[in-house]
Design an enzyme around this catalytic site. Structure first.
Site, mmCIF file in Angstrom:
data_model
loop_
_atom_site.group_PDB
_atom_site.id
_atom_site.type_symbol
_atom_site.label_atom_id
_atom_site.label_comp_id
_atom_site.label_asym_id
_atom_site.label_seq_id
_atom_site.Cartn_x
_atom_site.Cartn_y
_atom_site.Cartn_z
ATOM 1 C CE LYS A 133 49.661 82.143 27.148
ATOM 2 N NZ LYS A 133 50.462 83.041 28.015
ATOM 3 N NE ARG A 134 42.642 81.665 33.380
ATOM 4 C CZ ARG A 134 43.684 80.901 33.772
ATOM 5 N NH1 ARG A 134 44.196 79.971 32.948
ATOM 6 N NH2 ARG A 134 44.197 81.033 34.973
ATOM 7 N N GLY A 186 36.390 94.914 17.319
ATOM 8 C CA GLY A 186 36.767 94.712 15.924
ATOM 9 C C GLY A 186 36.243 93.409 15.365
ATOM 10 C CD GLU A 220 36.708 94.664 23.205
ATOM 11 O OE1 GLU A 220 36.192 94.781 24.345
ATOM 12 O OE2 GLU A 220 36.395 93.754 22.424
ATOM 13 C CD GLU A 224 34.096 91.826 18.998
ATOM 14 O OE1 GLU A 224 35.249 91.345 19.055
ATOM 15 O OE2 GLU A 224 33.831 92.874 18.394
ATOM 16 C CG LEU A 231 44.609 91.665 24.961
ATOM 17 C CD1 LEU A 231 44.401 91.999 26.431
ATOM 18 C CD2 LEU A 231 44.154 92.831 24.092
ATOM 19 C CG LEU A 251 42.696 90.448 20.089
ATOM 20 C CD1 LEU A 251 42.616 89.780 18.732
ATOM 21 C CD2 LEU A 251 42.774 91.964 19.920
ATOM 22 N NE ARG A 257 42.602 94.431 28.359
ATOM 23 C CZ ARG A 257 42.608 94.427 29.694
ATOM 24 N NH1 ARG A 257 43.222 95.379 30.365
ATOM 25 N NH2 ARG A 257 42.037 93.442 30.372
ATOM 26 N N GLY A 265 36.422 89.877 22.505
ATOM 27 C CA GLY A 265 36.138 89.015 21.367
ATOM 28 C C GLY A 265 35.350 87.769 21.755
ATOM 29 C CB ALA A 306 40.300 85.738 27.962
HETATM 30 C C1 1HE Z 1 45.535 86.298 27.871
HETATM 31 C C2 1HE Z 1 44.281 86.894 27.659
HETATM 32 C C3 1HE Z 1 44.109 87.646 26.463
HETATM 33 C C4 1HE Z 1 44.225 85.864 29.538
HETATM 34 N N1 1HE Z 1 45.144 87.731 25.596
HETATM 35 N N2 1HE Z 1 46.516 86.417 26.976
HETATM 36 N N3 1HE Z 1 40.529 90.613 26.613
HETATM 37 C C5 1HE Z 1 40.783 91.097 27.841
HETATM 38 O O1 1HE Z 1 41.166 92.237 28.027
HETATM 39 C C6 1HE Z 1 40.611 90.112 28.958
HETATM 40 C C7 1HE Z 1 41.966 89.796 29.551
HETATM 41 N N4 1HE Z 1 41.899 88.665 30.470
HETATM 42 C C8 1HE Z 1 41.446 88.782 31.747
HETATM 43 O O2 1HE Z 1 40.895 89.796 32.166
HETATM 44 C C9 1HE Z 1 41.622 87.581 32.626
HETATM 45 O O3 1HE Z 1 42.635 86.782 32.078
HETATM 46 C C10 1HE Z 1 40.339 86.696 32.779
HETATM 47 C C11 1HE Z 1 39.289 87.463 33.617
HETATM 48 C C12 1HE Z 1 39.747 86.296 31.448
HETATM 49 C C13 1HE Z 1 40.730 85.389 33.527
HETATM 50 O O4 1HE Z 1 41.433 85.684 34.719
HETATM 51 P P1 1HE Z 1 42.318 84.548 35.403
HETATM 52 O O5 1HE Z 1 42.828 85.104 36.709
HETATM 53 O O6 1HE Z 1 41.564 83.281 35.457
HETATM 54 O O7 1HE Z 1 43.534 84.267 34.406
HETATM 55 P P2 1HE Z 1 44.878 85.132 34.167
HETATM 56 O O8 1HE Z 1 45.897 84.787 35.210
HETATM 57 O O9 1HE Z 1 44.585 86.577 33.991
HETATM 58 O O10 1HE Z 1 45.341 84.599 32.739
HETATM 59 C C14 1HE Z 1 45.925 83.316 32.570
HETATM 60 C C15 1HE Z 1 46.854 83.411 31.371
HETATM 61 O O11 1HE Z 1 46.080 83.738 30.219
HETATM 62 C C16 1HE Z 1 47.876 84.548 31.512
HETATM 63 O O12 1HE Z 1 49.022 84.164 30.824
HETATM 64 P P3 1HE Z 1 50.309 83.581 31.605
HETATM 65 O O13 1HE Z 1 51.280 83.262 30.523
HETATM 66 O O14 1HE Z 1 50.725 84.692 32.533
HETATM 67 O O15 1HE Z 1 49.809 82.375 32.358
HETATM 68 C C17 1HE Z 1 47.203 85.694 30.779
HETATM 69 O O16 1HE Z 1 48.139 86.635 30.276
HETATM 70 C C18 1HE Z 1 46.563 84.928 29.617
HETATM 71 N N5 1HE Z 1 45.462 85.669 29.054
HETATM 72 N N6 1HE Z 1 43.494 86.606 28.709
HETATM 73 C C19 1HE Z 1 46.314 87.136 25.874
HETATM 74 N N7 1HE Z 1 42.943 88.222 26.155
HETATM 75 C C20 1HE Z 1 38.401 91.227 17.481
HETATM 76 S S1 1HE Z 1 38.765 92.468 18.503
HETATM 77 C C21 1HE Z 1 38.452 91.934 20.117
HETATM 78 C C22 1HE Z 1 39.156 92.813 21.074
HETATM 79 C C23 1HE Z 1 39.271 92.175 22.421
HETATM 80 O O17 1HE Z 1 38.860 91.079 22.647
HETATM 81 S S2 1HE Z 1 40.023 93.137 23.611
HETATM 82 C C24 1HE Z 1 39.713 92.287 25.081
HETATM 83 C C25 1HE Z 1 40.796 91.323 25.391
#
Ligand code: 1HE
Length: 261
Positions: free
Chosen positions: A28-29, A143, A135, A115, A69, A67, A138, A112, A65
């Site tokens: 889950k990165r 947070g 964020e 963060e 999500l 929080l 999205r 996060g 990656a």
């Molecule tokens: C996840 C998450 C996640 C990956 N929550 N499951 N963060 C984001 O908005 C970033 C979201 N992630 C991405 O943009 C990409 O995953 C990456 C650039 C980090 C990596 O890409 P990649 O091509 O290597 O991996 P992928 O195919 O996108 O992800 C592999 C798996 O990890 C996949 O799940 P699968 O079951 O389909 O294999 C993805 O869904 C999962 N995955 N990132 C849940 N973040 C305290 S408040 C903080 C607020 C935030 O952090 S918001 C920002 C959240």
């Protein structure tokens, strides 16, 4: 010594005086779910006295990656508030724990994940690192302390731009902007972070405490209060026998001179 799993998603390894805290949720990165936030807090609150510095690293191609999500969808406002405060406690445990913490960054350092990196005291990035605050796109807000810590690294204007426009900083631009203090070749961030941690671990404890606990508080104070806090901390640090011995060692030619690289 080999790494001790705290859970399937986090491990801790004590290497000499350095605790290596590693996110191991590669599938889950290294996205951080509630259990992982709580474990991170517990790890930093329970480091033993033998630990003098820590390195935070992430397994796989990405540091973190952000929080998880998948846990976001069903929370109401009050639950959201408690969730954010849970992150604050965990990342306060990183920033205001017993030892300086160095982040070894590569790949995604986003949301996060950024963060978490911002709660560390030094950031070392390799050339694969990239920084973003998705964020904004999205429909949410930071947070995990990002609104307080990220502007201290890069300024309010850059953070505002990142969240309004979805701007992503690559490793080089990120270093220039202030996300990382060191930029190293691909795959070298952990080794460099360990090298720095081993050096930091040899500092006098009062110096490390002043830099990790007092300096950020001085930054929050008025200049007048900051100068007073500085004097108090300076007096405490210099009164330690270790400080006196280190100064004596220099005066007697037993300690290293300051040298340029
Ligand atoms: C996840 C998450 C996640 C990956 N929550 N499951 N963060 C984001 O908005 C970033 C979201 N992630 C991405 O943009 C990409 O995953 C990456 C650039 C980090 C990596 O890409 P990649 O091509 O290597 O991996 P992928 O195919 O996108 O992800 C592999 C798996 O990890 C996949 O799940 P699968 O079951 O389909 O294999 C993805 O869904 C999962 N995955 N990132 C849940 N973040 C305290 S408040 C903080 C607020 C935030 O952090 S918001 C920002 C959240």
């Amino acid at each position: 010594m080999s790494a001790t799993p705290v859970s399937a998603d986090l491990s801790v390894e004590i290497v000499g005086a350095v605790a290596v805290v590693r996110l191991t949720r590669t599938a889950k990165r290294n996205a951080v779910n509630d259990a992982l936030v709580l474990d991170l807090r517990r790890v930093f609150e329970s480091l033993g006295p033998e630990v003098k510095a820590a390195v935070v690293d992430g397994d796989g191609d990405h540091f973190c990656a952000g929080l998880d999500l998948s846990e976001l969808s069903e929370r109401d406002a009050l639950q959201g508030l408690h969730h954010s405060r849970m992150w604050h406690k965990a990342l306060d445990a990183v920033q205001f724990g017993p030892v300086p913490v160095i982040a070894a960054l590569h790949g995604a350092v986003v949301g996060g994940g950024l963060e978490l990196a911002s709660a560390c005291h030094i950031r070392v990035a390799d050339t694969t690192a990239f920084y973003a605050l998705p964020e904004g796109s999205r429909g949410i807000f930071v947070g995990g302390g990002g609104s307080v810590r990220v502007p201290r690294l890069i300024g309010v204007a850059r953070m505002t731009d990142m969240m309004l426009t979805g701007r992503v900083y690559n490793a080089e631009d990120g270093e220039r902007a202030g996300f990382a203090q060191y930029l190293v070749a691909k795959g070298q961030a952990f080794a460099k972070a360990m090298e720095l941690a081993e050096k930091v671990a040899q500092n006098a404890p009062a110096t490390n405490y002043a830099l990790t606990h007092v300096l950020p508080r001085i930054a929050d104070q008025t200049a007048d209060h900051g100068l007073m806090t500085e004097s108090l901390m300076a007096a405490i640090a210099q009164s330690a026998p270790e400080a006196k011995e280190r100064v004596r060692a220099f005066l007697e030619g037993r300690a290293a001179k300051v040298q340029k690289d």
